[in-house]
Design a protein around this motif. Structure first.
Motif, PDB file in Angstrom:
ATOM      1  N   ALA A 188     -17.707  36.598  18.254  1.00 11.71           N
ATOM      2  CA  ALA A 188     -19.096  36.127  18.217  1.00 11.71           C
ATOM      3  C   ALA A 188     -19.175  34.636  17.904  1.00 11.71           C
ATOM      4  CB  ALA A 188     -19.883  36.930  17.182  1.00 11.71           C
ATOM      5  N   ALA A 189     -18.307  34.165  17.040  1.00  8.24           N
ATOM      6  CA  ALA A 189     -18.351  32.759  16.610  1.00  8.24           C
ATOM      7  C   ALA A 189     -17.744  31.806  17.632  1.00  8.24           C
ATOM      8  CB  ALA A 189     -17.621  32.608  15.275  1.00  8.24           C
ATOM      9  N   THR A 190     -16.780  32.283  18.437  1.00  7.95           N
ATOM     10  CA  THR A 190     -16.075  31.367  19.337  1.00  7.95           C
ATOM     11  C   THR A 190     -16.557  31.402  20.777  1.00  7.95           C
ATOM     12  OG1 THR A 190     -14.339  33.019  19.704  1.00  7.95           O
ATOM     13  CG2 THR A 190     -13.950  31.392  17.961  1.00  7.95           C
ATOM     14  N   GLY A 191     -17.325  32.412  21.147  1.00  7.71           N
ATOM     15  CA  GLY A 191     -17.862  32.483  22.509  1.00  7.71           C
ATOM     16  C   GLY A 191     -16.766  32.395  23.553  1.00  7.71           C
ATOM     17  N   ASP A 192     -16.890  31.434  24.466  1.00  3.56           N
ATOM     18  CA  ASP A 192     -15.919  31.272  25.549  1.00  3.56           C
ATOM     19  C   ASP A 192     -14.522  30.918  25.030  1.00  3.56           C
ATOM     20  OD1 ASP A 192     -17.854  31.839  27.439  1.00  3.56           O
ATOM     21  OD2 ASP A 192     -18.330  29.733  27.811  1.00  3.56           O
ATOM     22  N   GLY A 193     -14.422  30.376  23.849  1.00  3.66           N
ATOM     23  CA  GLY A 193     -13.130  30.027  23.276  1.00  3.66           C
ATOM     24  C   GLY A 193     -12.331  31.227  22.799  1.00  3.66           C
ATOM     25  N   PHE A 194     -12.949  32.392  22.801  1.00  4.82           N
ATOM     26  CA  PHE A 194     -12.277  33.593  22.308  1.00  4.82           C
ATOM     27  C   PHE A 194     -11.023  33.920  23.112  1.00  4.82           C
ATOM     28  CE2 PHE A 194     -12.125  38.349  21.762  1.00  4.82           C
ATOM     29  CZ  PHE A 194     -11.731  38.323  20.439  1.00  4.82           C
ATOM     30  N   GLU A 195     -11.064  33.699  24.417  1.00  3.09           N
ATOM     31  CA  GLU A 195      -9.887  33.966  25.243  1.00  3.09           C
ATOM     32  C   GLU A 195      -8.718  33.084  24.801  1.00  3.09           C
ATOM     33  OE1 GLU A 195     -10.762  33.768  29.443  1.00  3.09           O
ATOM     34  OE2 GLU A 195     -12.659  34.796  29.100  1.00  3.09           O
ATOM     35  N   HIS A 196      -9.000  31.836  24.469  1.00  2.00           N
ATOM     36  CA  HIS A 196      -7.954  30.913  24.003  1.00  2.00           C
ATOM     37  C   HIS A 196      -7.414  31.359  22.647  1.00  2.00           C
ATOM     38  CE1 HIS A 196      -8.824  28.271  27.317  1.00  2.00           C
ATOM     39  NE2 HIS A 196     -10.097  28.281  26.974  1.00  2.00           N
ATOM     40  N   TYR A 197      -8.293  31.859  21.799  1.00  2.00           N
ATOM     41  CA  TYR A 197      -7.881  32.390  20.503  1.00  2.00           C
ATOM     42  C   TYR A 197      -6.898  33.546  20.694  1.00  2.00           C
ATOM     43  CZ  TYR A 197      -8.130  35.150  16.233  1.00  2.00           C
ATOM     44  OH  TYR A 197      -7.794  35.885  15.118  1.00  2.00           O
ATOM     45  N   LEU A 198      -7.240  34.465  21.609  1.00  2.00           N
ATOM     46  CA  LEU A 198      -6.365  35.606  21.873  1.00  2.00           C
ATOM     47  C   LEU A 198      -5.021  35.137  22.420  1.00  2.00           C
ATOM     48  CD1 LEU A 198      -8.947  38.041  23.521  1.00  2.00           C
ATOM     49  CD2 LEU A 198      -8.036  38.161  21.193  1.00  2.00           C
ATOM     50  N   GLN A 199      -5.056  34.186  23.346  1.00  2.00           N
ATOM     51  CA  GLN A 199      -3.828  33.660  23.930  1.00  2.00           C
ATOM     52  C   GLN A 199      -2.945  33.024  22.849  1.00  2.00           C
ATOM     53  OE1 GLN A 199      -4.533  30.714  26.952  1.00  2.00           O
ATOM     54  NE2 GLN A 199      -2.384  30.599  27.540  1.00  2.00           N
ATOM     55  N   GLY A 200      -3.550  32.290  21.950  1.00  2.00           N
ATOM     56  CA  GLY A 200      -2.799  31.675  20.865  1.00  2.00           C
ATOM     57  C   GLY A 200      -2.122  32.712  19.979  1.00  2.00           C
ATOM     58  N   ASN A 201      -2.816  33.789  19.692  1.00  2.00           N
ATOM     59  CA  ASN A 201      -2.223  34.845  18.863  1.00  2.00           C
ATOM     60  C   ASN A 201      -1.090  35.563  19.587  1.00  2.00           C
ATOM     61  OD1 ASN A 201      -3.334  34.963  16.197  1.00  2.00           O
ATOM     62  ND2 ASN A 201      -5.301  35.328  17.183  1.00  2.00           N
ATOM     63  N   ILE A 202      -1.231  35.747  20.887  1.00  2.00           N
ATOM     64  CA  ILE A 202      -0.145  36.357  21.665  1.00  2.00           C
ATOM     65  C   ILE A 202       1.107  35.503  21.537  1.00  2.00           C
ATOM     66  CG2 ILE A 202       0.641  36.919  24.009  1.00  2.00           C
ATOM     67  CD1 ILE A 202      -2.464  37.416  24.603  1.00  2.00           C
ATOM     68  N   ILE A 203       0.956  34.212  21.745  1.00  2.00           N
ATOM     69  CA  ILE A 203       2.091  33.290  21.638  1.00  2.00           C
ATOM     70  C   ILE A 203       2.683  33.324  20.235  1.00  2.00           C
ATOM     71  CG2 ILE A 203       2.750  30.850  21.682  1.00  2.00           C
ATOM     72  CD1 ILE A 203       0.561  30.541  23.920  1.00  2.00           C
ATOM     73  N   LYS A 204       1.826  33.291  19.225  1.00  2.00           N
ATOM     74  CA  LYS A 204       2.293  33.273  17.834  1.00  2.00           C
ATOM     75  C   LYS A 204       3.156  34.485  17.524  1.00  2.00           C
ATOM     76  CE  LYS A 204      -0.508  34.696  14.636  1.00  2.00           C
ATOM     77  NZ  LYS A 204      -1.636  34.808  13.692  1.00  2.00           N
ATOM     78  N   TYR A 205       2.680  35.666  17.868  1.00  2.00           N
ATOM     79  CA  TYR A 205       3.409  36.878  17.503  1.00  2.00           C
ATOM     80  C   TYR A 205       4.697  37.044  18.303  1.00  2.00           C
ATOM     81  CZ  TYR A 205      -0.263  38.327  14.364  1.00  2.00           C
ATOM     82  OH  TYR A 205      -1.146  38.390  13.308  1.00  2.00           O
ATOM     83  N   VAL A 206       4.711  36.644  19.567  1.00  2.00           N
ATOM     84  CA  VAL A 206       5.953  36.699  20.346  1.00  2.00           C
ATOM     85  C   VAL A 206       6.947  35.679  19.796  1.00  2.00           C
ATOM     86  CG1 VAL A 206       6.972  36.279  22.622  1.00  2.00           C
ATOM     87  CG2 VAL A 206       4.885  37.646  22.429  1.00  2.00           C
ATOM     88  N   TRP A 207       6.449  34.521  19.415  1.00  2.00           N
ATOM     89  CA  TRP A 207       7.294  33.454  18.894  1.00  2.00           C
ATOM     90  C   TRP A 207       8.026  33.866  17.618  1.00  2.00           C
ATOM     91  CZ3 TRP A 207       7.847  28.450  20.887  1.00  2.00           C
ATOM     92  CH2 TRP A 207       8.506  27.534  20.070  1.00  2.00           C
ATOM     93  N   ARG A 208       7.336  34.545  16.740  1.00  2.00           N
ATOM     94  CA  ARG A 208       7.894  34.791  15.408  1.00  2.00           C
ATOM     95  C   ARG A 208       8.549  36.156  15.211  1.00  2.00           C
ATOM     96  NH1 ARG A 208       2.837  35.763  11.246  1.00  2.00           N
ATOM     97  NH2 ARG A 208       2.883  38.018  11.461  1.00  2.00           N
ATOM     98  N   TYR A 209       8.484  37.051  16.197  1.00  2.00           N
ATOM     99  CA  TYR A 209       8.931  38.432  15.958  1.00  2.00           C
ATOM    100  C   TYR A 209      10.382  38.523  15.483  1.00  2.00           C
ATOM    101  CZ  TYR A 209      11.828  39.160  20.132  1.00  2.00           C
ATOM    102  OH  TYR A 209      12.819  39.108  21.064  1.00  2.00           O
ATOM    103  N   ARG A 210      11.244  37.642  15.933  1.00  2.00           N
ATOM    104  CA  ARG A 210      12.664  37.694  15.522  1.00  2.00           C
ATOM    105  C   ARG A 210      12.871  37.258  14.083  1.00  2.00           C
ATOM    106  NH1 ARG A 210      16.267  35.621  20.612  1.00  2.00           N
ATOM    107  NH2 ARG A 210      15.106  36.798  22.171  1.00  2.00           N
ATOM    108  N   TYR A 211      11.916  36.514  13.562  1.00  2.00           N
ATOM    109  CA  TYR A 211      12.110  35.902  12.249  1.00  2.00           C
ATOM    110  C   TYR A 211      11.262  36.510  11.146  1.00  2.00           C
ATOM    111  CZ  TYR A 211      13.723  32.688  15.782  1.00  2.00           C
ATOM    112  OH  TYR A 211      14.341  32.162  16.884  1.00  2.00           O
ATOM    113  N   LYS A 212      10.285  37.337  11.515  1.00  2.00           N
ATOM    114  CA  LYS A 212       9.380  37.841  10.488  1.00  2.00           C
ATOM    115  C   LYS A 212       9.278  39.361  10.505  1.00  2.00           C
ATOM    116  CE  LYS A 212       5.175  36.827   8.048  1.00  2.00           C
ATOM    117  NZ  LYS A 212       3.906  36.185   7.992  1.00  2.00           N
ATOM    118  N   ASN A 213       8.466  39.913  11.384  1.00  2.00           N
ATOM    119  CA  ASN A 213       8.166  41.351  11.318  1.00  2.00           C
ATOM    120  C   ASN A 213       8.687  42.172  12.484  1.00  2.00           C
ATOM    121  OD1 ASN A 213       6.769  41.133   8.841  1.00  2.00           O
ATOM    122  ND2 ASN A 213       4.985  40.354   9.931  1.00  2.00           N
ATOM    123  N   GLY A 214       9.548  41.624  13.307  1.00  2.00           N
ATOM    124  CA  GLY A 214      10.173  42.377  14.388  1.00  2.00           C
ATOM    125  C   GLY A 214       9.191  43.091  15.303  1.00  2.00           C
TER     126      GLY A 214
END
Length: 74
Positions: A24-50
């Motif tokens: 609700a707060a990000t409107g059209d930017g929400f897709e970018h927010y989701l994309q950023g989280n996808i990248i973050k979790y794929v990036w860190r899976y080997r080093y944090k929570n698998g």
């Protein structure tokens, strides 16, 4: 059973899901927010929570796919 991927307890306050408030707060930017989280979790899976981080990335990707499909139907 605690589900830290699909419904983490700490992301729901007063009956409001954090992800819904962010959308609700990000409107059209929400897709970018989701994309950023996808990248973050794929990036860190080997080093944090698998596998849990990969499941979180999958959750965000599924959400993004639903939004894109909904937009394409309009």
């Amino acid at each position: 059973m605690i589900d830290n991927v699909n419904s983490p307890k700490h992301y729901n306050q007063a009956g409001i899901e954090c992800i819904d408030a962010i959308e609700a707060a990000t409107g059209d930017g929400f897709e970018h927010y989701l994309q950023g989280n996808i990248i973050k979790y794929v990036w860190r899976y080997r080093y944090k929570n698998g596998t849990e981080d990969l499941q979180k990335a999958q959750w965000y990707l599924s959400k993004l796919i639903k939004i894109i499909e909904r937009k394409n139907k309009k």
